[in-house]
Design a protein around this motif. Structure first.
Motif, PDB file in Angstrom:
ATOM      1  N   GLN A 161       0.831  -1.198   0.000  1.00 39.00           N
ATOM      2  CA  GLN A 161       0.000   0.000   0.000  1.00 39.00           C
ATOM      3  C   GLN A 161       0.867   1.249   0.000  1.00 39.00           C
ATOM      4  OE1 GLN A 161      -3.071  -0.012   2.998  1.00 39.00           O
ATOM      5  NE2 GLN A 161      -3.156  -2.237   3.004  1.00 39.00           N
ATOM      6  N   GLY A 162       0.326   2.327  -0.555  1.00 45.12           N
ATOM      7  CA  GLY A 162       1.045   3.595  -0.541  1.00 45.12           C
ATOM      8  C   GLY A 162       0.560   4.507  -1.644  1.00 45.12           C
ATOM      9  N   SER A 163       0.755   5.795  -1.452  1.00 45.37           N
ATOM     10  CA  SER A 163       0.201   6.755  -2.405  1.00 45.37           C
ATOM     11  C   SER A 163       0.999   6.841  -3.695  1.00 45.37           C
ATOM     12  CB  SER A 163       0.122   8.143  -1.759  1.00 45.37           C
ATOM     13  OG  SER A 163       1.419   8.555  -1.363  1.00 45.37           O
ATOM     14  N   SER A 164       2.268   6.483  -3.681  1.00 49.81           N
ATOM     15  CA  SER A 164       3.082   6.560  -4.891  1.00 49.81           C
ATOM     16  C   SER A 164       4.066   5.396  -4.916  1.00 49.81           C
ATOM     17  CB  SER A 164       3.830   7.894  -4.933  1.00 49.81           C
ATOM     18  OG  SER A 164       4.543   8.021  -6.119  1.00 49.81           O
ATOM     19  N   GLN A 165       3.979   4.574  -5.933  1.00 58.05           N
ATOM     20  CA  GLN A 165       4.879   3.433  -6.091  1.00 58.05           C
ATOM     21  C   GLN A 165       5.785   3.708  -7.284  1.00 58.05           C
ATOM     22  OE1 GLN A 165       4.942   0.993  -3.847  1.00 58.05           O
ATOM     23  NE2 GLN A 165       3.153   1.779  -2.762  1.00 58.05           N
ATOM     24  N   TRP A 166       6.924   3.007  -7.380  1.00 59.32           N
ATOM     25  CA  TRP A 166       7.840   3.246  -8.489  1.00 59.32           C
ATOM     26  C   TRP A 166       8.697   2.023  -8.799  1.00 59.32           C
ATOM     27  CZ3 TRP A 166      12.613   2.373  -6.558  1.00 59.32           C
ATOM     28  CH2 TRP A 166      12.842   2.677  -5.226  1.00 59.32           C
ATOM     29  N   VAL A 167       9.238   2.042 -10.023  1.00 58.05           N
ATOM     30  CA  VAL A 167      10.214   1.055 -10.496  1.00 58.05           C
ATOM     31  C   VAL A 167      11.389   1.836 -11.077  1.00 58.05           C
ATOM     32  CG1 VAL A 167      10.679  -0.744 -12.205  1.00 58.05           C
ATOM     33  CG2 VAL A 167       8.452  -0.667 -11.080  1.00 58.05           C
ATOM     34  N   THR A 168      12.611   1.469 -10.699  1.00 54.84           N
ATOM     35  CA  THR A 168      13.809   2.094 -11.246  1.00 54.84           C
ATOM     36  C   THR A 168      14.636   1.032 -11.962  1.00 54.84           C
ATOM     37  OG1 THR A 168      13.884   3.742  -9.480  1.00 54.84           O
ATOM     38  CG2 THR A 168      15.913   3.380 -10.687  1.00 54.84           C
ATOM     39  N   LEU A 169      15.126   1.367 -13.140  1.00 56.21           N
ATOM     40  CA  LEU A 169      15.988   0.482 -13.917  1.00 56.21           C
ATOM     41  C   LEU A 169      17.299   1.189 -14.215  1.00 56.21           C
ATOM     42  CD1 LEU A 169      13.362  -0.756 -16.531  1.00 56.21           C
ATOM     43  CD2 LEU A 169      14.169  -1.992 -14.520  1.00 56.21           C
ATOM     44  N   GLU A 170      18.424   0.488 -14.005  1.00 57.95           N
ATOM     45  CA  GLU A 170      19.743   1.003 -14.364  1.00 57.95           C
ATOM     46  C   GLU A 170      20.329   0.053 -15.398  1.00 57.95           C
ATOM     47  OE1 GLU A 170      22.375   2.556 -11.424  1.00 57.95           O
ATOM     48  OE2 GLU A 170      20.717   2.806  -9.995  1.00 57.95           O
ATOM     49  N   PHE A 171      20.549   0.590 -16.601  1.00 57.57           N
ATOM     50  CA  PHE A 171      21.025  -0.219 -17.713  1.00 57.57           C
ATOM     51  C   PHE A 171      22.550  -0.331 -17.686  1.00 57.57           C
ATOM     52  CE2 PHE A 171      16.984   1.646 -18.952  1.00 57.57           C
ATOM     53  CZ  PHE A 171      16.288   0.520 -19.350  1.00 57.57           C
ATOM     54  N   GLY A 197      14.297  10.071 -16.331  1.00 57.50           N
ATOM     55  CA  GLY A 197      15.524   9.413 -16.739  1.00 57.50           C
ATOM     56  C   GLY A 197      16.711  10.317 -16.572  1.00 57.50           C
ATOM     57  N   CYS A 198      17.920   9.723 -16.658  1.00 67.38           N
ATOM     58  CA  CYS A 198      19.149  10.503 -16.571  1.00 67.38           C
ATOM     59  C   CYS A 198      20.311   9.669 -17.075  1.00 67.38           C
ATOM     60  CB  CYS A 198      19.416  10.982 -15.148  1.00 67.38           C
ATOM     61  SG  CYS A 198      19.725   9.666 -13.958  1.00 67.38           S
ATOM     62  N   LEU A 226      17.717  12.573 -11.889  1.00 67.22           N
ATOM     63  CA  LEU A 226      16.571  12.238 -12.726  1.00 67.22           C
ATOM     64  C   LEU A 226      15.828  13.506 -13.157  1.00 67.22           C
ATOM     65  CD1 LEU A 226      15.153   9.238 -10.681  1.00 67.22           C
ATOM     66  CD2 LEU A 226      16.102   9.105 -12.982  1.00 67.22           C
ATOM     67  N   VAL A 227      15.393  13.528 -14.425  1.00 69.30           N
ATOM     68  CA  VAL A 227      14.567  14.619 -14.942  1.00 69.30           C
ATOM     69  C   VAL A 227      13.327  14.016 -15.597  1.00 69.30           C
ATOM     70  CG1 VAL A 227      16.461  16.243 -15.301  1.00 69.30           C
ATOM     71  CG2 VAL A 227      15.803  14.714 -17.134  1.00 69.30           C
ATOM     72  N   LYS A 228      12.231  14.730 -15.511  1.00 70.20           N
ATOM     73  CA  LYS A 228      10.969  14.252 -16.072  1.00 70.20           C
ATOM     74  C   LYS A 228      11.044  14.221 -17.589  1.00 70.20           C
ATOM     75  CE  LYS A 228       6.073  15.398 -16.142  1.00 70.20           C
ATOM     76  NZ  LYS A 228       5.063  16.281 -15.549  1.00 70.20           N
ATOM     77  N   ILE A 229      10.627  13.084 -18.158  1.00 71.92           N
ATOM     78  CA  ILE A 229      10.593  12.924 -19.608  1.00 71.92           C
ATOM     79  C   ILE A 229       9.165  13.073 -20.110  1.00 71.92           C
ATOM     80  CG2 ILE A 229      10.999  11.311 -21.506  1.00 71.92           C
ATOM     81  CD1 ILE A 229      13.304  10.158 -19.733  1.00 71.92           C
ATOM     82  N   LEU A 230       8.226  12.398 -19.438  1.00 72.12           N
ATOM     83  CA  LEU A 230       6.834  12.505 -19.856  1.00 72.12           C
ATOM     84  C   LEU A 230       5.896  11.918 -18.814  1.00 72.12           C
ATOM     85  CD1 LEU A 230       5.301   9.655 -21.263  1.00 72.12           C
ATOM     86  CD2 LEU A 230       7.422   9.833 -22.509  1.00 72.12           C
ATOM     87  N   ASP A 231       4.641  12.346 -18.892  1.00 72.42           N
ATOM     88  CA  ASP A 231       3.538  11.723 -18.159  1.00 72.42           C
ATOM     89  C   ASP A 231       2.764  10.876 -19.152  1.00 72.42           C
ATOM     90  OD1 ASP A 231       4.016  12.979 -15.674  1.00 72.42           O
ATOM     91  OD2 ASP A 231       2.829  14.719 -16.245  1.00 72.42           O
ATOM     92  N   PHE A 232       2.257   9.734 -18.704  1.00 66.93           N
ATOM     93  CA  PHE A 232       1.373   8.937 -19.564  1.00 66.93           C
ATOM     94  C   PHE A 232       0.242   8.376 -18.723  1.00 66.93           C
ATOM     95  CE2 PHE A 232       4.939   6.286 -18.307  1.00 66.93           C
ATOM     96  CZ  PHE A 232       4.407   5.041 -18.050  1.00 66.93           C
ATOM     97  N   ASP A 268      20.812   6.279 -18.942  1.00 67.75           N
ATOM     98  CA  ASP A 268      21.395   5.087 -18.315  1.00 67.75           C
ATOM     99  C   ASP A 268      20.491   4.566 -17.211  1.00 67.75           C
ATOM    100  OD1 ASP A 268      24.142   4.959 -19.571  1.00 67.75           O
ATOM    101  OD2 ASP A 268      24.181   6.995 -18.795  1.00 67.75           O
ATOM    102  N   ARG A 269      19.645   5.448 -16.692  1.00 70.92           N
ATOM    103  CA  ARG A 269      18.750   5.093 -15.585  1.00 70.92           C
ATOM    104  C   ARG A 269      17.373   5.676 -15.851  1.00 70.92           C
ATOM    105  NH1 ARG A 269      20.004   7.809 -10.108  1.00 70.92           N
ATOM    106  NH2 ARG A 269      17.898   7.901  -9.360  1.00 70.92           N
ATOM    107  N   LEU A 270      16.338   4.899 -15.548  1.00 64.33           N
ATOM    108  CA  LEU A 270      14.986   5.435 -15.668  1.00 64.33           C
ATOM    109  C   LEU A 270      14.151   5.035 -14.478  1.00 64.33           C
ATOM    110  CD1 LEU A 270      12.568   3.258 -16.516  1.00 64.33           C
ATOM    111  CD2 LEU A 270      13.602   3.442 -18.733  1.00 64.33           C
ATOM    112  N   ARG A 271      13.142   5.850 -14.216  1.00 65.07           N
ATOM    113  CA  ARG A 271      12.206   5.578 -13.131  1.00 65.07           C
ATOM    114  C   ARG A 271      10.803   5.809 -13.653  1.00 65.07           C
ATOM    115  NH1 ARG A 271      12.545   7.733  -7.036  1.00 65.07           N
ATOM    116  NH2 ARG A 271      13.994   6.023  -7.038  1.00 65.07           N
ATOM    117  N   ILE A 272       9.942   4.837 -13.390  1.00 63.89           N
ATOM    118  CA  ILE A 272       8.512   4.985 -13.672  1.00 63.89           C
ATOM    119  C   ILE A 272       7.831   5.133 -12.324  1.00 63.89           C
ATOM    120  CG2 ILE A 272       6.451   3.959 -14.692  1.00 63.89           C
ATOM    121  CD1 ILE A 272       8.423   2.179 -16.359  1.00 63.89           C
ATOM    122  N   THR A 273       7.142   6.246 -12.147  1.00 61.28           N
ATOM    123  CA  THR A 273       6.411   6.498 -10.907  1.00 61.28           C
ATOM    124  C   THR A 273       4.932   6.312 -11.178  1.00 61.28           C
ATOM    125  OG1 THR A 273       8.090   8.050 -10.156  1.00 61.28           O
ATOM    126  CG2 THR A 273       5.941   8.164  -9.060  1.00 61.28           C
TER     127      THR A 273
END
Length: 140
Positions: free
Chosen positions: A44-54, A80-81, A87-93, A112-117
């Motif tokens: 549970q929680g108001s904001s969940q996320w996944v981070t990937l480092e390539f 992504g960054c 990290l800087v915002k790329i887009l909302d979907f 090299d790194r991205l986060r989906i919130t």
């Protein structure tokens, strides 16, 4: 060059939480295992996320996500960054609350790194359930 999957065995992944801390049954690895029987389920929680480092710099052209209906997200943010940067915002979907695989185009994201919130869950308690996550594009 055609789109290719960018997530590989050397890609490091982190998630905000795992339901009941049961990584064996609901862990992050299940988003990438190709099985329709397994999934990542957040707690549970108001904001969940996944981070990937390539392991190398990539250019992302598309995200694919498959949620469990009722545990999807109404608003997702992709950030992504490059290595050593913030990290800087790329887009909302805006995914639909369905169980089908959904695809979202991404333009000009070299990182090299991205986060989906997952900012707004369709579940009252803020849980997110992801059966499949794929990042497509080109390795640089």
């Amino acid at each position: 060059m055609p789109e290719a999957p960018l997530i590989c065995s050397e890609t490091a992944s982190r998630v905000s939480s795992v339901l009941h801390r049961d990584a064996k049954q609901f862990g992050k690895k299940h988003m990438f295992d190709g099985s329709e029987e397994t999934c990542w389920s957040s707690d549970q929680g108001s904001s969940q996320w996944v981070t990937l480092e390539f392991p190398q710099t990539v250019q992302v052209s598309r995200l694919q996500l498959q949620f469990q209906g009722g545990f999807a997200c109404r608003l997702c943010t992709l950030e992504g960054c490059r290595k050593g940067e913030e990290l800087v915002k790329i887009l909302d979907f805006y995914p639909d609350d369905v169980h089908a695989l959904q695809s979202f185009p991404v333009q000009g994201a070299t990182l090299d790194r991205l986060r989906i919130t997952f900012a707004r869950s369709t579940d009252f308690f803020g849980r997110i359930v992801v059966y499949h996550l794929s990042v497509l594009g080109e390795k640089l």
